[in-house]
Write a protein that holds these residues in place. Structure first.
Motif, PDB file in Angstrom:
ATOM      1  N   TYR A  72       0.860  -1.189   0.000  1.00 13.32           N
ATOM      2  CA  TYR A  72       0.000   0.000   0.000  1.00 13.32           C
ATOM      3  C   TYR A  72       0.891   1.232   0.000  1.00 13.32           C
ATOM      4  O   TYR A  72       1.940   1.249   0.633  1.00 13.32           O
ATOM      5  N   ALA A  73       0.447   2.251  -0.717  1.00 17.65           N
ATOM      6  CA  ALA A  73       1.258   3.448  -0.904  1.00 17.65           C
ATOM      7  C   ALA A  73       1.089   4.430   0.252  1.00 17.65           C
ATOM      8  O   ALA A  73      -0.025   4.685   0.711  1.00 17.65           O
ATOM      9  N   ARG A  74       2.206   4.991   0.694  1.00 18.60           N
ATOM     10  CA  ARG A  74       2.155   6.025   1.718  1.00 18.60           C
ATOM     11  C   ARG A  74       1.320   7.211   1.236  1.00 18.60           C
ATOM     12  O   ARG A  74       0.616   7.845   2.033  1.00 18.60           O
ATOM     13  N   PHE A  93      -3.279  -0.781   7.560  1.00 20.74           N
ATOM     14  CA  PHE A  93      -4.183  -1.325   6.548  1.00 20.74           C
ATOM     15  C   PHE A  93      -3.882  -2.801   6.251  1.00 20.74           C
ATOM     16  O   PHE A  93      -4.499  -3.391   5.372  1.00 20.74           O
ATOM     17  N   GLY A  94      -2.941  -3.367   6.967  1.00 23.66           N
ATOM     18  CA  GLY A  94      -2.579  -4.765   6.765  1.00 23.66           C
ATOM     19  C   GLY A  94      -1.520  -4.973   5.708  1.00 23.66           C
ATOM     20  O   GLY A  94      -1.249  -6.115   5.311  1.00 23.66           O
ATOM     21  N   GLU A  95      -0.909  -3.872   5.250  1.00 19.80           N
ATOM     22  CA  GLU A  95       0.090  -4.018   4.188  1.00 19.80           C
ATOM     23  C   GLU A  95       1.435  -4.502   4.732  1.00 19.80           C
ATOM     24  O   GLU A  95       1.865  -4.089   5.805  1.00 19.80           O
ATOM     25  N   ASN A  96       2.048  -5.392   3.978  1.00 20.06           N
ATOM     26  CA  ASN A  96       3.406  -5.848   4.291  1.00 20.06           C
ATOM     27  C   ASN A  96       4.454  -4.828   3.891  1.00 20.06           C
ATOM     28  O   ASN A  96       5.478  -4.685   4.566  1.00 20.06           O
ATOM     29  N   LEU A  97       4.200  -4.147   2.769  1.00 19.51           N
ATOM     30  CA  LEU A  97       5.140  -3.164   2.241  1.00 19.51           C
ATOM     31  C   LEU A  97       4.432  -1.824   2.122  1.00 19.51           C
ATOM     32  O   LEU A  97       3.409  -1.717   1.436  1.00 19.51           O
ATOM     33  N   THR A  98       4.952  -0.819   2.800  1.00 19.82           N
ATOM     34  CA  THR A  98       4.470   0.541   2.616  1.00 19.82           C
ATOM     35  C   THR A  98       5.449   1.232   1.677  1.00 19.82           C
ATOM     36  O   THR A  98       6.643   1.317   1.976  1.00 19.82           O
ATOM     37  N   THR A  99       4.953   1.696   0.535  1.00 24.29           N
ATOM     38  CA  THR A  99       5.816   2.213  -0.525  1.00 24.29           C
ATOM     39  C   THR A  99       5.683   3.718  -0.659  1.00 24.29           C
ATOM     40  O   THR A  99       4.735   4.327  -0.163  1.00 24.29           O
ATOM     41  N   ARG A 151      -9.057   2.859  -3.875  1.00 25.27           N
ATOM     42  CA  ARG A 151      -7.614   2.974  -3.625  1.00 25.27           C
ATOM     43  C   ARG A 151      -7.167   1.676  -2.965  1.00 25.27           C
ATOM     44  O   ARG A 151      -6.805   1.662  -1.780  1.00 25.27           O
ATOM     45  N   PRO A 152      -7.178   0.554  -3.725  1.00 20.91           N
ATOM     46  CA  PRO A 152      -7.033  -0.758  -3.093  1.00 20.91           C
ATOM     47  C   PRO A 152      -5.608  -1.198  -2.775  1.00 20.91           C
ATOM     48  O   PRO A 152      -5.420  -2.173  -2.056  1.00 20.91           O
ATOM     49  N   GLY A 153      -4.583  -0.510  -3.317  1.00 18.43           N
ATOM     50  CA  GLY A 153      -3.248  -1.085  -3.218  1.00 18.43           C
ATOM     51  C   GLY A 153      -3.147  -2.292  -4.128  1.00 18.43           C
ATOM     52  O   GLY A 153      -3.958  -2.455  -5.057  1.00 18.43           O
TER      53      GLY A 153
END
Length: 231
Positions: A72-74, A93-99, A151-153
């Motif tokens: 998910y994007a910062r 949001f449960g994201e493994n990677l925040t980009t 905005r689902p990621g």
């Protein structure tokens, strides 16, 4: 384009979980890394998450090779912060990677990323909000609101395993020439089912269950004015 954080979740008991035993791993926390990322195997029988040490509790709807890594994007978290009037730390949001610097909702299925020195990931699916997400976030009507804003990621599968750490560079090494982005698939799955036949343009990048649903819809509505596969 790079990773701001790598986030892992522990199995935690909550009232809102759809998983057996009422557990969830959605509330993830940043870790320093490196974290090993590899294909987790089938949804029901594999490890769940592609990240070592990360919990996936609801195996009916989450985890497996086509949902190995959620990003998910910062920039989208910042947008939601302004809308909700509250801080949204990485991993909530449960994201493994925040980009940062990556248009995740505009990522094309089959698009490949090199992350850090070894890891290669491929965009494979979209995130569909659930009751657990709404309950953990504590926002009434959240599923409806998240769906409306689209905005689902993106979910990614592991093409080549490797470690990831905060600050790792993201390089897009391949982008297919079709229209099926994460946001497009999200709309097709949630608010505009007439888009489902066009999802088939993503070909082998589609998860088997998504492909089967899109094919079934296309066959059912063939000749009724619905867009046909590839149209």
């Amino acid at each position: 384009m790079h990773l701001l954080s790598v986030n892992l979740g522990r199995a935690t008991a909550v009232d809102c979980s759809d998983a057996e035993g009422g557990m969830t791993g959605i509330g993830k926390r940043p870790v320093p890394g490196p974290v090993r990322v590899s294909a987790p195997g089938p949804k029901a029988t594999g490890r769940g998450s592609g990240l070592a040490g990360d919990a996936v509790c609801d195996r009916r709807h989450h985890g497996g090779d086509h949902q190995a890594v959620y990003a998910y994007a910062r920039e989208d978290l910042d947008w939601w912060e302004a809308e909700l009037g509250r801080a949204l730390p990485p991993g909530l949001f449960g994201e493994n990677l925040t980009t940062t610097g990556v248009d995740l909702s505009g990522a094309v299925l089959g698009e490949r990323w090199r992350v850090g020195p070894e890891l290669v990931l491929e965009v494979s699916s979209t995130r569909i909000p659930c009751r657990t997400f709404q309950g953990v976030l504590g926002e009434p009507g959240w599923v409806r609101r998240f769906t409306r804003e689209c905005r689902p990621g993106a979910y990614l599968r592991v093409v080549r395993e490797g470690p990831v750490s905060p600050g790792d560079r993201i390089e897009i090494t391949h982008r297919p020439e079709h229209e099926v982005t994460s946001a497009f698939l999200f709309r097709a799955w949630t608010t505009d089912r007439t888009l489902l036949p066009r999802v088939l343009a993503a070909g082998e990048a589609l998860a088997p269950d998504v492909r089967e649903t899109a094919l079934a819809y296309a066959r059912k509505h063939a000749g009724h004015g619905t867009v046909t596969p590839g149209g």
